[in-house]
Design a protein around this motif. Sequence first.
Motif, PDB file in Angstrom:
ATOM      1  N   GLU A  18       0.801  -1.220   0.000  1.00 41.37           N
ATOM      2  CA  GLU A  18       0.000   0.000   0.000  1.00 41.37           C
ATOM      3  C   GLU A  18       0.836   1.273   0.000  1.00 41.37           C
ATOM      4  O   GLU A  18       0.596   2.175  -0.794  1.00 41.37           O
ATOM      5  CB  GLU A  18      -0.953  -0.006   1.208  1.00 41.37           C
ATOM      6  N   SER A  19       1.819   1.373   0.877  1.00 43.87           N
ATOM      7  CA  SER A  19       2.561   2.636   0.996  1.00 43.87           C
ATOM      8  C   SER A  19       4.069   2.430   1.056  1.00 43.87           C
ATOM      9  O   SER A  19       4.796   3.333   1.455  1.00 43.87           O
ATOM     10  CB  SER A  19       2.101   3.402   2.251  1.00 43.87           C
ATOM     11  N   SER A  20       4.525   1.246   0.662  1.00 48.14           N
ATOM     12  CA  SER A  20       5.948   0.927   0.739  1.00 48.14           C
ATOM     13  C   SER A  20       6.562   0.892  -0.650  1.00 48.14           C
ATOM     14  O   SER A  20       5.873   1.011  -1.666  1.00 48.14           O
ATOM     15  CB  SER A  20       6.153  -0.421   1.439  1.00 48.14           C
ATOM     16  N   ALA A  21       7.879   0.770  -0.665  1.00 43.87           N
ATOM     17  CA  ALA A  21       8.615   0.627  -1.924  1.00 43.87           C
ATOM     18  C   ALA A  21       9.629  -0.489  -1.771  1.00 43.87           C
ATOM     19  O   ALA A  21      10.181  -0.709  -0.684  1.00 43.87           O
ATOM     20  CB  ALA A  21       9.321   1.933  -2.286  1.00 43.87           C
ATOM     21  N   LEU A  22       9.859  -1.191  -2.866  1.00 40.34           N
ATOM     22  CA  LEU A  22      10.895  -2.212  -2.929  1.00 40.34           C
ATOM     23  C   LEU A  22      12.094  -1.566  -3.608  1.00 40.34           C
ATOM     24  O   LEU A  22      12.008  -1.146  -4.764  1.00 40.34           O
ATOM     25  CB  LEU A  22      10.391  -3.422  -3.728  1.00 40.34           C
ATOM     26  N   VAL A  23      13.200  -1.473  -2.891  1.00 41.96           N
ATOM     27  CA  VAL A  23      14.330  -0.661  -3.325  1.00 41.96           C
ATOM     28  C   VAL A  23      15.586  -1.513  -3.470  1.00 41.96           C
ATOM     29  O   VAL A  23      15.905  -2.303  -2.585  1.00 41.96           O
ATOM     30  CB  VAL A  23      14.602   0.486  -2.334  1.00 41.96           C
ATOM     31  N   ASP A  24      16.275  -1.335  -4.603  1.00 37.85           N
ATOM     32  CA  ASP A  24      17.599  -1.925  -4.802  1.00 37.85           C
ATOM     33  C   ASP A  24      18.641  -0.878  -4.454  1.00 37.85           C
ATOM     34  O   ASP A  24      18.677   0.212  -5.046  1.00 37.85           O
ATOM     35  CB  ASP A  24      17.776  -2.383  -6.247  1.00 37.85           C
ATOM     36  N   LEU A  36      11.203  -0.369   1.887  1.00 40.10           N
ATOM     37  CA  LEU A  36      11.177   0.957   2.503  1.00 40.10           C
ATOM     38  C   LEU A  36       9.733   1.291   2.835  1.00 40.10           C
ATOM     39  O   LEU A  36       8.918   1.498   1.937  1.00 40.10           O
ATOM     40  CB  LEU A  36      11.769   2.002   1.547  1.00 40.10           C
ATOM     41  N   ARG A  37       9.419   1.327   4.112  1.00 42.15           N
ATOM     42  CA  ARG A  37       8.049   1.620   4.528  1.00 42.15           C
ATOM     43  C   ARG A  37       7.823   3.126   4.576  1.00 42.15           C
ATOM     44  O   ARG A  37       8.746   3.890   4.813  1.00 42.15           O
ATOM     45  CB  ARG A  37       7.775   0.974   5.886  1.00 42.15           C
ATOM     46  N   GLY A  44      10.341   8.749   1.089  1.00 41.73           N
ATOM     47  CA  GLY A  44      10.196   8.538  -0.343  1.00 41.73           C
ATOM     48  C   GLY A  44      10.949   9.549  -1.179  1.00 41.73           C
ATOM     49  O   GLY A  44      11.355   9.276  -2.308  1.00 41.73           O
ATOM     50  N   THR A  45      11.157  10.758  -0.623  1.00 45.43           N
ATOM     51  CA  THR A  45      11.878  11.779  -1.383  1.00 45.43           C
ATOM     52  C   THR A  45      13.349  11.418  -1.547  1.00 45.43           C
ATOM     53  O   THR A  45      14.023  11.942  -2.437  1.00 45.43           O
ATOM     54  CB  THR A  45      11.764  13.147  -0.692  1.00 45.43           C
ATOM     55  N   VAL A  66      14.342  -1.425   5.541  1.00 51.12           N
ATOM     56  CA  VAL A  66      15.122  -0.225   5.815  1.00 51.12           C
ATOM     57  C   VAL A  66      14.782   0.253   7.214  1.00 51.12           C
ATOM     58  O   VAL A  66      13.631   0.597   7.505  1.00 51.12           O
ATOM     59  CB  VAL A  66      14.834   0.874   4.780  1.00 51.12           C
ATOM     60  N   GLY A  67      15.792   0.261   8.094  1.00 48.59           N
ATOM     61  CA  GLY A  67      15.567   0.754   9.447  1.00 48.59           C
ATOM     62  C   GLY A  67      15.677   2.264   9.532  1.00 48.59           C
ATOM     63  O   GLY A  67      14.948   2.911  10.281  1.00 48.59           O
TER      64      GLY A  67
END
Length: 232
Positions: A18-24, A36-37, A44-45, A66-67
């Motif tokens: 819903e509001s996260s991203a999968l980041v490499d 990344l939650r 996100g920026t 991501v902590g």
Amino acid sequence: MLSSAQPAFILHSRAYRESSALVDFLTPQGRLRAVLRGARGKAGTLARPFVPVEVEFRGRGELKNVGRLDSAGIPCWLLGDALFSGLYLNELLIRLLPAEDPHPILFEHYSATLAALAAGRPLEPLLRAFEWRLLDELGYGFALAEDLSGQPIAPDGLYRLQPDAGLEPVAQLQPGLFHGAELLAMADADWSAPGALAAAKRLMRQALAPHLGGRPLVSRELFMTLKEPPRD
């Protein structure tokens, strides 16, 4: 488990749940993938390519969380062809670099290459140097100043690339060959030599092709599409 903070660059991110991203991420400890939650908020920026960040990862599995994510420097603003070049480098790293395989020298070279692209330095030498460093770091490099048998490259000789092995001398002209003088210019990074840059581009494409698994590079196709002249 929360890791200590380390420098990183975002190679790619996409929406996840819903509001996260999968980041490499590219870090000195290798390529890491993490969730990344709250990616639609402040975090996100920062989840954009070419932005130096400091990141802490949580978890022991291949997919981490991501902590903490903080800015760690001035972003490299890439425009036009430099932007496509940066996207090309990112795609190469995602496609070829194994997960969690440390390459601190490659990380530093990537950072320096982004800075050089942002400064407007000529693109082709930068791209060829990065491709070569990537191949060498992954164990796929080969000598440019000597052939498969260890003999010095002859300036007037003809050679073909045997992927993952090296340069093989050939007696007759055929498609895809390289002149010895071009190879010696590449070995010296002498890009003023006639034909050296064009030959280096062909050589790197031949060297990278077996490791890309026959799948085209999206960044290269996008660049070529946008460079096509408009049709009447």
